[in-house]
Design an enzyme around this catalytic site. Structure first.
Site, PDB file in Angstrom:
ATOM      1  N   CYS A 125      13.097 -17.223 -10.075  1.00  0.00           N
ATOM      2  CA  CYS A 125      12.971 -17.761 -11.439  1.00  0.00           C
ATOM      3  C   CYS A 125      11.903 -18.840 -11.496  1.00  0.00           C
ATOM      4  O   CYS A 125      11.570 -19.319 -12.570  1.00  0.00           O
ATOM      5  CB  CYS A 125      14.288 -18.332 -11.937  1.00  0.00           C
ATOM      6  N   LYS A 131      17.923 -22.093 -22.428  1.00  0.00           N
ATOM      7  CA  LYS A 131      19.199 -21.815 -23.091  1.00  0.00           C
ATOM      8  C   LYS A 131      19.024 -21.079 -24.404  1.00  0.00           C
ATOM      9  O   LYS A 131      19.813 -20.193 -24.730  1.00  0.00           O
ATOM     10  CB  LYS A 131      19.952 -23.138 -23.328  1.00  0.00           C
ATOM     11  N   HIS A 142      15.458 -16.874 -21.185  1.00  0.00           N
ATOM     12  CA  HIS A 142      15.069 -16.990 -19.781  1.00  0.00           C
ATOM     13  C   HIS A 142      14.656 -15.630 -19.225  1.00  0.00           C
ATOM     14  O   HIS A 142      15.399 -14.985 -18.500  1.00  0.00           O
ATOM     15  CB  HIS A 142      16.264 -17.568 -19.010  1.00  0.00           C
ATOM     16  N   SER A 181      21.971 -19.500 -19.832  1.00  0.00           N
ATOM     17  CA  SER A 181      20.829 -19.052 -20.626  1.00  0.00           C
ATOM     18  C   SER A 181      20.868 -17.532 -20.758  1.00  0.00           C
ATOM     19  O   SER A 181      21.346 -16.846 -19.865  1.00  0.00           O
ATOM     20  CB  SER A 181      19.535 -19.489 -19.945  1.00  0.00           C
TER      21      SER A 181
END
Lengths: 133, 386
Positions: free
Chosen positions: B84, B330, B334, B208
């Site tokens: 990520c 959030k 994401h 998220s």
């Protein structure tokens, strides 16, 4: 799923074999070639007792592929008596509520299966420690 | 090393883009950024992505594929991956290339395609950010790993679950003003309390949403008068990356983001700035616990005190340290491998004064922090209006 990938971890998965650093006596699990504590080479194997306590835990409801049939299940961080921490499922919980600090011990269980014809993967889980007889 | 400026940005809405492939997504964001910069060519293209390798219909060699699609024939191009944290890592790689002088103009494109893959496959894909030998085979989802941190954090510091509500409420309120956000509805404390449990103590409003998305940024030397010169110049003032053990169980301090502490300290030092100078902070609020830990790691709160900033209004627009100004992970969403590029494009637009209804008044210095894994790879950037 590759057989050798699981085979080469059998000492760890089935018997919690880690290492002890010859320089600083730090106990290491999972094993690696360099002591994470002092940075010296560490290749002396060490048999962990399989006893520890729950450092943290959670319930998995939305399971990753391969674990759907087990859901919901409890995953925990276990602080081993010898010092290192590991990640494992808790099992044999019955009605007992899980708590941080709960004493647990290692057992060998099925971790996952790849459908009806796939490989079964076994390894460590932890259950509430049985009272000493 | 020479100073590097941001020449252009492009962002697609984070959404369910059934009509767009991963290449379409990346290509459109790239073309928007090139157009924004007034450029047709760059010297290098970096694509950032996490999950393409995990999908059964996956396309790798994304650099070449995207370069071809956007007409950058023959350009140097490849992918940067750090779970990520891919976006932040790719931006930093582009910055290194331009700052060194080896590359003149670089384009970084973050892209992720998540909504056409079945849930359990995505859950398994996200778990590849964790230790494949000693975490993943035990069956934790990526949410569960964060839940292990959050539960212990609550246990050690005594915070009730409601103490984290402020992060989610702020993100959703800001996302409601961002037309590119995945979720554009404000939420209440009551909504937070009643949200469905995902992996206790993390509920749906702590986590998220996944989505399809792409964002792109063009970087070039600061000394050049660039075609988009109508704006204030935004410089990459600080850039740093650091790592910690990939498995939570291997970390010396599992309740601290030590890789964030290290990369933030290095980025601050390079920028000659500190937490008191930051006007807006795009943090990695993949889960509300990560907002608290990032604020602590970047010097805005003492260890264990992050939730206080969510509770006392500090993180709101106009507060001491506004976070998630476009909705954050959030609410903006994401799309994992693209997220870091969104964060940096958003901070840039804040400093350009082009953040629309999300504008933080007087923003001159911004911070962006992108986390790969549950804290393993953390990239921190300071951007400054020059």
């Amino acid at each position: 799923m590759e057989v050798s990938r699981h085979w080469r971890l059998k000492q760890q998965r089935y018997a919690l074999v880690g290492e002890v650093c010859p320089s600083c006596q730090h106990k290491i699990f999972p094993p690696r070639d360099i002591c994470p504590d002092c940075g010296e080479e560490a290749r002396t194997t060490y048999q962990f007792s399989g006893r520890g306590e729950v450092f943290s835990f959670t319930t998995v409801r939305n399971a990753p592929t391969g674990f759907e049939e087990s859901a919901p299940y409890t995953v925990a961080l276990i602080k081993l008596d010898e010092g290192p921490m590991l990640t494992a499922q808790l099992t044999d919980l019955g009605e007992k509520p899980v708590e941080i600090g709960m004493p647990v011990e290692m057992v060998t269980r099925r971790l996952r299966s790849d459908g009806d014809r796939g490989m079964l993967v076994y390894g460590y889980k932890f259950r509430p420690a049985l009272k000493a007889a | 090393m020479r100073d590097v400026a941001i020449y252009g940005t492009g962002m697609l809405q984070v959404s369910e883009h059934w009509d767009l492939s991963i290449i379409d997504l990346a290509g459109r964001a790239a073309l928007e950024a090139l157009n924004d910069a007034g450029l047709e060519r760059v010297d290098a293209l970096l694509v950032t992505n996490m999950l393409a390798a995990c999908h059964s219909t996956g396309q790798l060699n994304l650099g070449a594929r995207v370069a071809d699609w956007v007409g950058l024939h023959g350009v140097e191009a490849y992918k940067v991956e750090a779970a990520c944290g891919s976006g932040g890592a790719g931006f930093r790689s582009a910055w290194l290339a331009v700052a060194s002088g080896a590359i003149d103009l670089a384009l970084v494109v973050g892209v992720e395609k998540m909504t056409e893959t079945p849930g359990p496959e995505i859950t398994a894909g996200l778990a590849t950010a964790a230790d494949a030998d000693f975490e993943v085979p035990m069956g934790p989802s990526f949410v569960a790993l964060n839940a292990l941190i959050m539960r212990r954090y609550q246990h050690e510091y005594g915070w009730p679950h409601e103490a984290f509500a402020g992060f989610s409420i702020n993100a959703h309120a800001n996302g409601a003003r961002n037309p590119l956000a995945r979720l554009q509805d404000p939420i209440t404390a009551e909504d937070y309390r009643k949200a469905r449990m995902v992996s206790d103590p993390i509920n749906l409003l702590d986590a998220s949403p996944v989505g399809d998305g792409a964002a792109a940024i063009v970087l070039g030397p600061a000394e050049r008068v660039f075609p988009g010169g109508r704006r204030p110049r935004v410089l990459v003032a600080g850039s740093a990356a650091a790592t910690d053990s990939i498995a939570i169980h291997d970390r010396n301090a599992p309740l601290r983001l030590t890789a964030a502490e290290k990369s933030a300290a290095a980025a601050y030092a390079m920028a000659g700035a500190g937490p008191g100078d930051i006007d807006v902070f795009e943090l990695h609020d993949a889960f509300s616990i990560m907002s608290a830990l990032s604020l602590e790691a970047c010097g805005f709160a003492e260890p264990g005190q992050g939730p206080r900033l969510g509770d006392d209004g500090s993180i709101l627009p106009g507060g001491r340290i506004p976070v998630a100004s476009f909705g954050g992970l959030k609410a903006r969403g994401h799309p994992v491998g693209a997220t870091g590029v969104y964060q940096l494009a958003e901070v840039t637009r804040q400093l350009w004064g082009e953040a629309g209804a999300c504008q933080i008044d007087g923003a001159r210095v911004g911070l962006a922090q992108n986390i790969g894994g549950s804290g393993a790879t953390i990239v921190t950037h300071v951007l400054r209006q020059a």
